[in-house]
Design an enzyme around this catalytic site. Structure first.
Site, PDB file in Angstrom:
ATOM      1  N   GLY A   1      47.437 -46.749  15.799  1.00 34.09           N
ATOM      2  CA  GLY A   1      47.141 -45.464  16.434  1.00 34.09           C
ATOM      3  C   GLY A   1      46.424 -45.662  17.757  1.00 34.09           C
ATOM      4  O   GLY A   1      46.007 -46.771  18.088  1.00 34.09           O
TER       5      GLY A   1
ATOM      6  N   GLY B   1      43.411 -43.962  20.415  1.00 34.28           N
ATOM      7  CA  GLY B   1      42.307 -43.025  20.599  1.00 34.28           C
ATOM      8  C   GLY B   1      42.067 -42.836  22.083  1.00 34.28           C
ATOM      9  O   GLY B   1      42.883 -43.253  22.904  1.00 34.28           O
ATOM     10  N   ARG B   2      40.968 -42.201  22.405  1.00 30.71           N
ATOM     11  CA  ARG B   2      40.630 -41.941  23.804  1.00 30.71           C
ATOM     12  C   ARG B   2      40.490 -43.229  24.601  1.00 30.71           C
ATOM     13  O   ARG B   2      40.899 -43.318  25.740  1.00 30.71           O
ATOM     14  CB  ARG B   2      39.295 -41.187  23.878  1.00 30.71           C
ATOM     15  CG  ARG B   2      39.442 -39.703  24.004  1.00 30.71           C
ATOM     16  CD  ARG B   2      38.075 -39.059  23.909  1.00 30.71           C
ATOM     17  NE  ARG B   2      37.368 -39.478  22.696  1.00 30.71           N
ATOM     18  CZ  ARG B   2      36.085 -39.267  22.461  1.00 30.71           C
ATOM     19  NH1 ARG B   2      35.341 -38.682  23.368  1.00 30.71           N
ATOM     20  NH2 ARG B   2      35.522 -39.650  21.330  1.00 30.71           N
ATOM     21  N   PHE B   3      39.834 -44.223  24.007  1.00 32.32           N
ATOM     22  CA  PHE B   3      39.505 -45.432  24.785  1.00 32.32           C
ATOM     23  C   PHE B   3      40.348 -46.633  24.417  1.00 32.32           C
ATOM     24  O   PHE B   3      40.515 -47.535  25.209  1.00 32.32           O
ATOM     25  CB  PHE B   3      38.042 -45.834  24.568  1.00 32.32           C
ATOM     26  CG  PHE B   3      37.102 -44.701  24.608  1.00 32.32           C
ATOM     27  CD1 PHE B   3      37.029 -43.913  25.747  1.00 32.32           C
ATOM     28  CD2 PHE B   3      36.301 -44.409  23.530  1.00 32.32           C
ATOM     29  CE1 PHE B   3      36.153 -42.850  25.801  1.00 32.32           C
ATOM     30  CE2 PHE B   3      35.417 -43.351  23.574  1.00 32.32           C
ATOM     31  CZ  PHE B   3      35.354 -42.565  24.710  1.00 32.32           C
TER      32      PHE B   3
ATOM     33  N   THR C   1      43.219 -48.818  21.566  1.00 32.91           N
ATOM     34  CA  THR C   1      44.367 -48.825  20.676  1.00 32.91           C
ATOM     35  C   THR C   1      43.962 -49.590  19.425  1.00 32.91           C
ATOM     36  O   THR C   1      43.284 -50.604  19.513  1.00 32.91           O
ATOM     37  CB  THR C   1      45.552 -49.521  21.374  1.00 32.91           C
ATOM     38  OG1 THR C   1      45.697 -48.929  22.664  1.00 32.91           O
ATOM     39  CG2 THR C   1      46.839 -49.324  20.598  1.00 32.91           C
TER      40      THR C   1
ATOM     41  N   LYS D   1      40.155 -52.324  16.795  1.00 33.92           N
ATOM     42  CA  LYS D   1      40.220 -51.401  17.933  1.00 33.92           C
ATOM     43  C   LYS D   1      39.984 -52.201  19.199  1.00 33.92           C
ATOM     44  O   LYS D   1      38.928 -52.817  19.356  1.00 33.92           O
ATOM     45  CB  LYS D   1      39.144 -50.318  17.775  1.00 33.92           C
ATOM     46  CG  LYS D   1      39.307 -49.167  18.740  1.00 33.92           C
ATOM     47  CD  LYS D   1      38.144 -48.201  18.650  1.00 33.92           C
ATOM     48  CE  LYS D   1      38.444 -47.043  17.748  1.00 33.92           C
ATOM     49  NZ  LYS D   1      37.517 -45.909  17.920  1.00 33.92           N
TER      50      LYS D   1
ATOM     51  N   ASP E   1      30.529 -35.034  15.079  1.00 34.57           N
ATOM     52  CA  ASP E   1      31.967 -34.767  15.312  1.00 34.57           C
ATOM     53  C   ASP E   1      32.739 -34.891  14.003  1.00 34.57           C
ATOM     54  O   ASP E   1      33.765 -35.570  13.936  1.00 34.57           O
ATOM     55  CB  ASP E   1      32.512 -35.709  16.385  1.00 34.57           C
ATOM     56  CG  ASP E   1      33.869 -35.254  16.919  1.00 34.57           C
ATOM     57  OD1 ASP E   1      34.233 -34.072  16.711  1.00 34.57           O
ATOM     58  OD2 ASP E   1      34.569 -36.075  17.533  1.00 34.57           O
TER      59      ASP E   1
HETATM   60  P1  ATP Z   1      39.452 -40.211  19.466  1.00 36.51           P
HETATM   61  O1  ATP Z   1      38.061 -40.226  19.935  1.00 36.51           O
HETATM   62  O2  ATP Z   1      40.444 -39.632  20.398  1.00 36.51           O
HETATM   63  O3  ATP Z   1      39.580 -39.713  18.062  1.00 36.51           O
HETATM   64  P2  ATP Z   1      39.131 -42.947  19.016  1.00 36.51           P
HETATM   65  O4  ATP Z   1      38.982 -43.795  20.214  1.00 36.51           O
HETATM   66  O5  ATP Z   1      37.955 -42.568  18.210  1.00 36.51           O
HETATM   67  O6  ATP Z   1      39.931 -41.697  19.393  1.00 36.51           O
HETATM   68  P3  ATP Z   1      40.188 -43.591  16.544  1.00 36.51           P
HETATM   69  O7  ATP Z   1      40.304 -42.169  16.142  1.00 36.51           O
HETATM   70  O8  ATP Z   1      39.098 -44.370  15.933  1.00 36.51           O
HETATM   71  O9  ATP Z   1      40.114 -43.713  18.089  1.00 36.51           O
HETATM   72  O10 ATP Z   1      41.545 -44.360  16.255  1.00 36.51           O
HETATM   73  C1  ATP Z   1      42.804 -43.890  16.723  1.00 36.51           C
HETATM   74  C2  ATP Z   1      43.783 -43.856  15.563  1.00 36.51           C
HETATM   75  O11 ATP Z   1      43.939 -45.156  14.994  1.00 36.51           O
HETATM   76  C3  ATP Z   1      43.351 -42.966  14.412  1.00 36.51           C
HETATM   77  O12 ATP Z   1      43.732 -41.635  14.586  1.00 36.51           O
HETATM   78  C4  ATP Z   1      44.029 -43.622  13.217  1.00 36.51           C
HETATM   79  O13 ATP Z   1      45.382 -43.166  13.127  1.00 36.51           O
HETATM   80  C5  ATP Z   1      44.055 -45.099  13.588  1.00 36.51           C
HETATM   81  N1  ATP Z   1      42.946 -45.818  12.956  1.00 36.51           N
HETATM   82  C6  ATP Z   1      41.668 -45.884  13.403  1.00 36.51           C
HETATM   83  N2  ATP Z   1      40.889 -46.622  12.609  1.00 36.51           N
HETATM   84  C7  ATP Z   1      41.683 -47.052  11.605  1.00 36.51           C
HETATM   85  C8  ATP Z   1      41.462 -47.867  10.431  1.00 36.51           C
HETATM   86  N3  ATP Z   1      40.259 -48.394  10.163  1.00 36.51           N
HETATM   87  N4  ATP Z   1      42.512 -48.093   9.616  1.00 36.51           N
HETATM   88  C9  ATP Z   1      43.724 -47.557   9.896  1.00 36.51           C
HETATM   89  N5  ATP Z   1      43.994 -46.787  10.962  1.00 36.51           N
HETATM   90  C10 ATP Z   1      42.993 -46.532  11.817  1.00 36.51           C
END
Ligand code: ATP
Ligand code: MG
Length: 281
Positions: free
Chosen positions: A32, A34-36, A38, A54, A148
């Site tokens: 997946g 996220g903002r910052f 992958t 991440k 959040d």
């Molecule tokens: P945002 O702030 O936009 O939510 P973010 O940078 O916090 O993004 P995450 O939400 O942590 O990013 O991760 C992005 C995506 O990756 C999640 O929506 C999820 O689908 C996947 N993901 C994150 N952590 C895990 C994990 N531990 N196991 C499986 N998938 C994950």
């Protein structure tokens, strides 16, 4: 060495040369974005286990983003281990990127579960609420507000255990002082945050209550066509239980919803009190 993940110096067990550590992980498919960063599934060669990594490119980060990333790593390692909080396994950075290794979860969040199944049964919702409140009460007892809490940030591990994630907006609870600043997501954000008032950890209880409502109804209690419309609806805080859906919901569940989604934070129950009432079904 850049100080972005200064937590590495505090938790020395996490600190070794990034180059050495990177070699220990084999990066697999993308899970997946996220903002910052992958998120990738990865294989840890030394332990023979799979994790989620991440990866964040440092090039385009603003100062505010750096704070989020640092807070995420710091809060997670401070709160770990807890059965309902996503565990941070490792963190390291080099000149270009930083990597946060997390316990691996299923690709579907609570949002996907509600979107796919519609309303959850009351025992199912009660079980998820209890696990969520265990995590929230632990955060508050440790002096942190998540700020959040929303279904997108609620993951499930292989054994279907609930894991609260995404601590980038978390804040320390000051002694006697309050927080300010608008954070969170329209449907789940508490009225005192929208009003620009000072607020405390009770904002997490509001958001958890909104999640309970969404699990039981299949839709959130306050909605609108745009963010300003949603905010207006939240500020009115007119909690309704449409009989089509809620006639089959128990009285104790509705009672708990009223106590968690209470407009005035001083009348709102604490996460700890809500936890004691969470086996309502
Ligand atoms: P945002 O702030 O936009 O939510 P973010 O940078 O916090 O993004 P995450 O939400 O942590 O990013 O991760 C992005 C995506 O990756 C999640 O929506 C999820 O689908 C996947 N993901 C994150 N952590 C895990 C994990 N531990 N196991 C499986 N998938 C994950
Ligand atoms: Mg997220």
């Amino acid at each position: 060495i850049s100080p972005l993940l200064s937590i590495l110096y505090i938790h020395r067990r996490m600190y070794r040369e990034a180059a050495v550590k990177k070699e220990e992980y084999q990066v697999l498919e993308e899970l997946g974005r996220g903002r910052f960063g992958t998120v990738f599934r990865c294989f840890h060669r030394t332990s023979n286990k799979f994790y989620a990594a991440k990866l964040i490119e440092k090039r385009r980060l603003l100062n505010e983003d750096r704070r989020c990333i640092e807070m995420e790593a710091k809060a997670m390692s401070f709160l770990s281990p807890h059965p309902n909080i996503l565990q941070i396994m490792d963190a390291f950075e080099d000149a270009d990127s930083c990597s946060i290794v997390l316990e691996l979860c299923q690709p579907h969040t609570l949002l996907d579960r509600i979107a796919a199944q519609g309303p959850l049964t009351e025992p199912h919702a009660a079980s998820l609420l209890k696990q969520l409140l265990e995590a929230v009460a632990h955060c508050h007892a440790q002096g942190l507000a998540h700020r959040d809490i929303k279904p997108e940030n609620i993951l499930f591990d292989e054994g279907n255990k609930l894991k609260l994630s995404d601590f980038g907006s978390a804040e320390w609870l000051g002694e006697g002082s309050s927080m300010s600043g608008v954070v969170g997501t329209p449907y789940y954000v508490a009225p005192e945050v929208i009003m620009g008032r000072e607020y405390d950890e009770k904002v997490d209880v509001w958001s958890s209550g909104v999640i309970l409502y969404a699990m039981l109804a299949g839709f959130p209690p306050f909605y609108g066509e745009s963010a300003p419309e949603i905010f207006e609806s939240v500020l009115r805080a007119n909690l309704r239980f449409p009989s089509l859906i809620f006639s089959s919901v128990s009285a104790p569940a509705k009672d708990l919803l009223r106590k968690m989604i209470s407009r005035d934070p001083s009348n709102r129950i604490s996460a700890h009190q809500a936890l004691r009432q969470s086996s309502f079904h």
